[in-house]
Design a protein around this motif. Structure first.
Motif, PDB file in Angstrom:
ATOM      1  N   THR A 162      71.289 117.627 112.923  1.00  0.00           N
ATOM      2  CA  THR A 162      71.420 116.620 111.776  1.00  0.00           C
ATOM      3  C   THR A 162      72.424 115.453 112.194  1.00  0.00           C
ATOM      4  O   THR A 162      73.359 115.874 113.128  1.00  0.00           O
ATOM      5  CB  THR A 162      71.822 117.266 110.507  1.00  0.00           C
ATOM      6  OG1 THR A 162      73.116 117.945 110.915  1.00  0.00           O
ATOM      7  CG2 THR A 162      71.024 118.303 110.101  1.00  0.00           C
ATOM      8  N   ASP A 209      73.716 114.589 107.126  1.00  0.00           N
ATOM      9  CA  ASP A 209      73.617 115.228 106.176  1.00  0.00           C
ATOM     10  C   ASP A 209      72.466 116.194 106.589  1.00  0.00           C
ATOM     11  O   ASP A 209      71.591 116.022 107.488  1.00  0.00           O
ATOM     12  CB  ASP A 209      72.545 114.145 105.152  1.00  0.00           C
ATOM     13  CG  ASP A 209      72.502 114.876 103.848  1.00  0.00           C
ATOM     14  OD1 ASP A 209      71.435 115.607 103.612  1.00  0.00           O
ATOM     15  OD2 ASP A 209      73.384 114.688 102.903  1.00  0.00           O
ATOM     16  N   ASP A 268      69.925 117.035 105.368  1.00  0.00           N
ATOM     17  CA  ASP A 268      68.496 116.734 105.039  1.00  0.00           C
ATOM     18  C   ASP A 268      68.067 115.792 106.074  1.00  0.00           C
ATOM     19  O   ASP A 268      66.761 115.269 106.020  1.00  0.00           O
ATOM     20  CB  ASP A 268      68.411 116.222 103.652  1.00  0.00           C
ATOM     21  CG  ASP A 268      68.640 117.231 102.701  1.00  0.00           C
ATOM     22  OD1 ASP A 268      68.140 118.412 102.968  1.00  0.00           O
ATOM     23  OD2 ASP A 268      69.097 116.868 101.561  1.00  0.00           O
ATOM     24  N   ASP A 269      68.944 115.339 106.972  1.00  0.00           N
ATOM     25  CA  ASP A 269      68.406 114.303 108.241  1.00  0.00           C
ATOM     26  C   ASP A 269      67.248 114.742 108.901  1.00  0.00           C
ATOM     27  O   ASP A 269      67.318 116.033 109.188  1.00  0.00           O
ATOM     28  CB  ASP A 269      69.503 113.918 109.113  1.00  0.00           C
ATOM     29  CG  ASP A 269      70.563 113.324 108.438  1.00  0.00           C
ATOM     30  OD1 ASP A 269      70.242 112.819 107.334  1.00  0.00           O
ATOM     31  OD2 ASP A 269      71.704 113.333 108.907  1.00  0.00           O
ATOM     32  N   TYR A 328      66.056 109.449 110.956  1.00  0.00           N
ATOM     33  CA  TYR A 328      65.253 108.510 109.989  1.00  0.00           C
ATOM     34  C   TYR A 328      66.494 108.220 108.901  1.00  0.00           C
ATOM     35  O   TYR A 328      67.082 109.123 108.518  1.00  0.00           O
ATOM     36  CB  TYR A 328      64.045 109.058 109.527  1.00  0.00           C
ATOM     37  CG  TYR A 328      62.870 108.800 110.092  1.00  0.00           C
ATOM     38  CD1 TYR A 328      62.234 107.628 109.973  1.00  0.00           C
ATOM     39  CD2 TYR A 328      62.466 109.800 111.036  1.00  0.00           C
ATOM     40  CE1 TYR A 328      60.976 107.396 110.764  1.00  0.00           C
ATOM     41  CE2 TYR A 328      61.076 109.542 111.807  1.00  0.00           C
ATOM     42  CZ  TYR A 328      60.609 108.266 111.690  1.00  0.00           C
ATOM     43  OH  TYR A 328      59.288 108.147 112.564  1.00  0.00           O
ATOM     44  N   GLU A 329      66.446 106.908 108.687  1.00  0.00           N
ATOM     45  CA  GLU A 329      67.165 106.222 107.674  1.00  0.00           C
ATOM     46  C   GLU A 329      66.445 106.680 106.184  1.00  0.00           C
ATOM     47  O   GLU A 329      67.159 107.066 105.334  1.00  0.00           O
ATOM     48  CB  GLU A 329      67.533 104.980 107.704  1.00  0.00           C
ATOM     49  CG  GLU A 329      68.410 104.618 108.733  1.00  0.00           C
ATOM     50  CD  GLU A 329      68.667 103.101 108.752  1.00  0.00           C
ATOM     51  OE1 GLU A 329      68.341 102.408 108.002  1.00  0.00           O
ATOM     52  OE2 GLU A 329      69.043 102.596 109.987  1.00  0.00           O
ATOM     53  N   LYS A 330      65.230 106.872 106.185  1.00  0.00           N
ATOM     54  CA  LYS A 330      64.227 106.863 105.141  1.00  0.00           C
ATOM     55  C   LYS A 330      64.299 108.446 104.763  1.00  0.00           C
ATOM     56  O   LYS A 330      64.340 109.249 105.775  1.00  0.00           O
ATOM     57  CB  LYS A 330      63.049 106.426 105.037  1.00  0.00           C
ATOM     58  CG  LYS A 330      62.264 106.792 103.892  1.00  0.00           C
ATOM     59  CD  LYS A 330      60.735 106.106 104.265  1.00  0.00           C
ATOM     60  CE  LYS A 330      59.658 106.695 103.136  1.00  0.00           C
ATOM     61  NZ  LYS A 330      60.244 106.240 101.737  1.00  0.00           N
ATOM     62  N   GLU A 331      64.666 108.912 103.370  1.00  0.00           N
ATOM     63  CA  GLU A 331      64.557 110.241 103.371  1.00  0.00           C
ATOM     64  C   GLU A 331      63.166 110.739 103.131  1.00  0.00           C
ATOM     65  O   GLU A 331      62.094 110.190 102.577  1.00  0.00           O
ATOM     66  CB  GLU A 331      64.928 110.586 101.658  1.00  0.00           C
ATOM     67  CG  GLU A 331      64.914 111.893 101.445  1.00  0.00           C
ATOM     68  CD  GLU A 331      65.479 112.304 100.220  1.00  0.00           C
ATOM     69  OE1 GLU A 331      65.271 113.424  99.558  1.00  0.00           O
ATOM     70  OE2 GLU A 331      66.199 111.314  99.363  1.00  0.00           O
ATOM     71  N   LEU A 332      62.644 111.740 103.988  1.00  0.00           N
ATOM     72  CA  LEU A 332      61.403 112.321 104.488  1.00  0.00           C
ATOM     73  C   LEU A 332      61.241 113.745 103.846  1.00  0.00           C
ATOM     74  O   LEU A 332      62.441 114.346 104.092  1.00  0.00           O
ATOM     75  CB  LEU A 332      60.978 112.080 105.866  1.00  0.00           C
ATOM     76  CG  LEU A 332      61.051 110.570 106.429  1.00  0.00           C
ATOM     77  CD1 LEU A 332      60.598 110.555 107.774  1.00  0.00           C
ATOM     78  CD2 LEU A 332      60.057 109.854 105.707  1.00  0.00           C
ATOM     79  N   LEU A 333      60.152 113.985 103.341  1.00  0.00           N
ATOM     80  CA  LEU A 333      59.883 115.284 102.946  1.00  0.00           C
ATOM     81  C   LEU A 333      58.833 116.078 103.707  1.00  0.00           C
ATOM     82  O   LEU A 333      58.098 115.393 104.491  1.00  0.00           O
ATOM     83  CB  LEU A 333      59.591 115.339 101.370  1.00  0.00           C
ATOM     84  CG  LEU A 333      60.473 114.641 100.703  1.00  0.00           C
ATOM     85  CD1 LEU A 333      59.935 114.750  99.036  1.00  0.00           C
ATOM     86  CD2 LEU A 333      61.793 115.407 100.534  1.00  0.00           C
ATOM     87  N   ASP A 357      55.356 114.521 104.997  1.00  0.00           N
ATOM     88  CA  ASP A 357      55.321 113.177 104.944  1.00  0.00           C
ATOM     89  C   ASP A 357      54.919 112.621 106.435  1.00  0.00           C
ATOM     90  O   ASP A 357      55.356 113.619 107.228  1.00  0.00           O
ATOM     91  CB  ASP A 357      56.565 112.637 104.600  1.00  0.00           C
ATOM     92  CG  ASP A 357      56.932 112.427 103.209  1.00  0.00           C
ATOM     93  OD1 ASP A 357      56.158 112.836 102.549  1.00  0.00           O
ATOM     94  OD2 ASP A 357      58.225 112.330 102.851  1.00  0.00           O
TER      95      ASP A 357
END
Length: 305
Positions: free
Chosen positions: A165, A168, A170-171, A216-221, A224
């Motif tokens: 990470t 964060d 979640d990165d 990624y800067e965008k939050e990915l789940l 995705d």
């Protein structure tokens, strides 16, 4: 109590004196913005020729779609070795394509389907060694031109999800592996989807297989998907993209108007003789924003686990 009263009074004075100040910016002339990056898949018969034109519309405003004065023209072929700076290209192995606004009002110009001859550009001819591309267009009475060559690139060897990470928990870490061509200067532009890009050169990886991390800067789940591309580039396109990425790091939009003017390779050549069409040193302020490039592309899909 007295100290507390003084402290509260000071805070009251500070906040009660806040005023909204309207700053009037000096009006600036609009500039033409040309987005003409052709991504070439060598497995396809024709290259995807598409030129989008917009205009700057003020410092804080988005660009607006605009139209050209008639069709744009794309020339391609091997230059005359006796006069490489002119628009006269050897016809053998090349040709001319007329680009029209196929969808009215879109500002997007593509090979004109109404011509008697096919205006599409053959991939086999366009990727021949030594082929030069010249884009010519007119806008509001001004003539613009840009020149480029085809830039090949190596494929992506592997895409893997890492477990590191950055800021964060979640990165999402993407591990990208490529193999650099030895004994030559190579430049790469990575398109990670979601308007996220990276410019990379091979200064320290010449001829080696190389793996790097991208977060990624965008939050990915999980589940995705992202379409990841590697694009070829010459030194000029690499430098241009590198500057654009620095300016748009927090705002995105690498093909929109940058915060400060980044000069591309589209020049205002109004009134200039053909033999001097790309010698613009005496007219440094006459240019459009944007860039014209013809680059090889390899794509792979990455799915978040």
């Amino acid at each position: 109590m007295k100290k507390a009263f003084i402290f509260v009074s000071v805070l009251f004075l500070i906040f009660s004196c806040e005023d909204v100040i309207d700053v009037e910016l000096a009006p600036s002339d609009s500039k033409l913005v040309v987005n003409a990056v052709f991504r070439v898949d060598v497995t396809q018969d024709f290259i995807p020729v598409s030129v989008k034109v917009t205009e700057t519309n003020g410092f804080f405003e988005e660009n607006t779609v605009t139209q050209l004065d008639g069709n744009a023209t794309l020339l391609y072929g091997v230059p005359d070795p006796n006069d490489p700076n002119t628009l006269d290209l050897i016809v053998e192995g090349g040709g001319t394509s007329s680009l029209a606004e196929v969808t009215p009002g879109s500002g997007i110009y593509e090979p004109d389907p109404t011509f008697d001859d096919d205006q599409r550009v053959s991939t086999s001819l366009a990727t021949r060694p030594g082929t030069v591309f010249i884009l010519i267009l007119q806008h509001k009475g001004r003539r613009y031109a840009a020149q480029t060559v085809y830039s090949p690139v190596v494929p992506i060897d592997a895409l893997e999800q890492g477990d590191e990470t950055l800021f964060d928990e979640d990165d999402i870490e993407l591990l990208v592996t490529i193999s650099d061509r030895p004994d030559e200067d190579n430049y790469f532009i990575f398109d990670f989807d979601f308007n996220e890009y990276l410019a990379l050169d091979d200064q320290f990886i010449d001829g080696q297989q190389f793996q790097f991390s991208y977060f990624y800067e965008k939050e990915l789940l999980p589940g995705d998907a992202a379409e990841v591309s590697i694009l070829g580039a010459d030194l000029e396109f690499f430098n241009y993209m590198d500057l654009i990425l620095v300016q748009t790091e927090d705002a995105g939009g690498v093909f929109e108007t940058p915060a400060a003017t980044v000069r591309g390779n589209v020049f205002d050549v109004t009134g200039i003789d053909n033999s001097e069409i790309f010698d613009n040193v005496e007219r440094p302020d006459n240019f459009a924003l944007g860039y014209f490039a013809v680059v090889q592309e390899f794509k792979r899909t990455f799915v978040v686990e």
